[in-house]
Write a protein that holds these residues in place. Structure first.
Motif, PDB file in Angstrom:
ATOM      1  N   VAL A  68       0.861  -1.177   0.000  1.00 54.87           N
ATOM      2  CA  VAL A  68       0.000   0.000   0.000  1.00 54.87           C
ATOM      3  C   VAL A  68       0.904   1.235   0.000  1.00 54.87           C
ATOM      4  CG1 VAL A  68      -0.265  -0.010   2.524  1.00 54.87           C
ATOM      5  CG2 VAL A  68      -1.925   1.185   1.125  1.00 54.87           C
ATOM      6  N   ALA A  69       0.600   2.202  -0.890  1.00 50.37           N
ATOM      7  CA  ALA A  69       1.337   3.467  -0.985  1.00 50.37           C
ATOM      8  C   ALA A  69       0.383   4.590  -0.584  1.00 50.37           C
ATOM      9  CB  ALA A  69       1.842   3.689  -2.411  1.00 50.37           C
ATOM     10  N   LEU A  70       0.850   5.470   0.315  1.00 52.17           N
ATOM     11  CA  LEU A  70       0.012   6.545   0.841  1.00 52.17           C
ATOM     12  C   LEU A  70       0.687   7.899   0.675  1.00 52.17           C
ATOM     13  CD1 LEU A  70       0.184   4.109   3.292  1.00 52.17           C
ATOM     14  CD2 LEU A  70      -1.924   5.299   3.789  1.00 52.17           C
ATOM     15  N   GLY A  71      -0.088   8.892   0.218  1.00 49.18           N
ATOM     16  CA  GLY A  71       0.384  10.272   0.164  1.00 49.18           C
ATOM     17  C   GLY A  71       1.638  10.452  -0.658  1.00 49.18           C
ATOM     18  N   MET A  88       0.267  15.014  -1.788  1.00 49.71           N
ATOM     19  CA  MET A  88      -0.759  14.099  -2.304  1.00 49.71           C
ATOM     20  C   MET A  88      -1.573  13.498  -1.158  1.00 49.71           C
ATOM     21  SD  MET A  88       1.735  12.209  -5.033  1.00 49.71           S
ATOM     22  CE  MET A  88       0.440  11.202  -5.739  1.00 49.71           C
ATOM     23  N   ASP A  89      -2.823  13.143  -1.467  1.00 47.07           N
ATOM     24  CA  ASP A  89      -3.693  12.495  -0.489  1.00 47.07           C
ATOM     25  C   ASP A  89      -4.165  11.113  -0.957  1.00 47.07           C
ATOM     26  OD1 ASP A  89      -5.495  13.137  -2.480  1.00 47.07           O
ATOM     27  OD2 ASP A  89      -6.799  14.333  -1.192  1.00 47.07           O
ATOM     28  N   SER A  90      -3.703  10.656  -2.091  1.00 46.11           N
ATOM     29  CA  SER A  90      -4.196   9.409  -2.675  1.00 46.11           C
ATOM     30  C   SER A  90      -3.557   8.182  -2.024  1.00 46.11           C
ATOM     31  CB  SER A  90      -3.950   9.387  -4.185  1.00 46.11           C
ATOM     32  OG  SER A  90      -2.575   9.466  -4.456  1.00 46.11           O
ATOM     33  N   VAL A  91      -4.277   7.052  -2.128  1.00 43.09           N
ATOM     34  CA  VAL A  91      -3.829   5.761  -1.607  1.00 43.09           C
ATOM     35  C   VAL A  91      -3.973   4.741  -2.732  1.00 43.09           C
ATOM     36  CG1 VAL A  91      -4.250   3.943   0.093  1.00 43.09           C
ATOM     37  CG2 VAL A  91      -4.547   6.356   0.741  1.00 43.09           C
ATOM     38  N   GLU A 106     -11.839   5.129  -1.122  1.00 42.55           N
ATOM     39  CA  GLU A 106     -12.414   5.205   0.217  1.00 42.55           C
ATOM     40  C   GLU A 106     -11.369   5.470   1.297  1.00 42.55           C
ATOM     41  OE1 GLU A 106     -11.723   0.748  -0.538  1.00 42.55           O
ATOM     42  OE2 GLU A 106     -12.141   2.543  -1.699  1.00 42.55           O
ATOM     43  N   TRP A 107     -10.077   5.360   0.952  1.00 40.99           N
ATOM     44  CA  TRP A 107      -9.004   5.597   1.915  1.00 40.99           C
ATOM     45  C   TRP A 107      -8.269   6.919   1.693  1.00 40.99           C
ATOM     46  CZ3 TRP A 107      -6.039   0.307   2.120  1.00 40.99           C
ATOM     47  CH2 TRP A 107      -6.871  -0.667   2.686  1.00 40.99           C
ATOM     48  N   VAL A 108      -8.773   7.781   0.824  1.00 41.78           N
ATOM     49  CA  VAL A 108      -8.094   9.054   0.570  1.00 41.78           C
ATOM     50  C   VAL A 108      -7.795   9.730   1.912  1.00 41.78           C
ATOM     51  CG1 VAL A 108      -8.393  11.373  -0.390  1.00 41.78           C
ATOM     52  CG2 VAL A 108      -9.047   9.380  -1.724  1.00 41.78           C
ATOM     53  N   LEU A 109      -6.587  10.243   2.071  1.00 44.86           N
ATOM     54  CA  LEU A 109      -6.170  10.867   3.322  1.00 44.86           C
ATOM     55  C   LEU A 109      -6.939  12.170   3.563  1.00 44.86           C
ATOM     56  CD1 LEU A 109      -2.318  10.415   2.871  1.00 44.86           C
ATOM     57  CD2 LEU A 109      -3.892   8.934   4.149  1.00 44.86           C
TER      58      LEU A 109
END
Length: 135
Positions: A68-71, A88-91, A106-109
């Protein structure tokens, strides 16, 4: 991933004679056991690219199935933005079986983030992160 080694994902670079950095969406796996893969070598770059290029992002194991990659930061020239990157805010989730990244809307930061660390709990307990892990 089934092998010991090092996974390099994302980051940024500045092209030769360039002045503006650009983010990377690539993944490269460096195998620790060249003998196991003597016919293939120890460098694998045919892995699926992230949907969004990113640097200084969080990366964690997603069980046995992927990552999983975040932000992170997206470098480059962005119209209407002062500076050379946006947060970035995407996951995204990488499915190792499909070798494909998929967004998790549904997991956008709540807030765009970059330069943070992650502790992944579960079957693996490892610390991953960005430049702050090198301090």
């Amino acid at each position: 991933m089934g092998e010991l080694g090092l996974l390099l994902a994302g980051g940024f670079r500045i092209q030769e004679n360039g002045i503006v950095p650009s983010s990377l969406s690539s993944m490269v796996f460096l195998s620790a056991y060249e003998d196991n893969n003597s016919d293939l070598g120890s460098y694998f770059d045919g892995m699926g690219e992230m949907n969004e290029a990113r640097a200084a992002f969080g990366l964690a194991n997603w069980g046995e199935e992927g990552l999983v990659a975040l932000g992170g930061k997206r470098y480059g020239i962005v119209p209407g933005v002062t500076g050379n990157y946006v947060l970035m805010d995407s996951v995204e989730i990488w499915d190792k079986n499909e070798n494909m990244w998929n967004f998790r809307e549904e997991w956008v930061l709540e807030t765009p983030l970059a330069g943070f660390g992650i502790v992944a709990m579960g079957s693996y307990s490892e610390v991953h992160g960005s430049e702050y892990c090198n301090m």
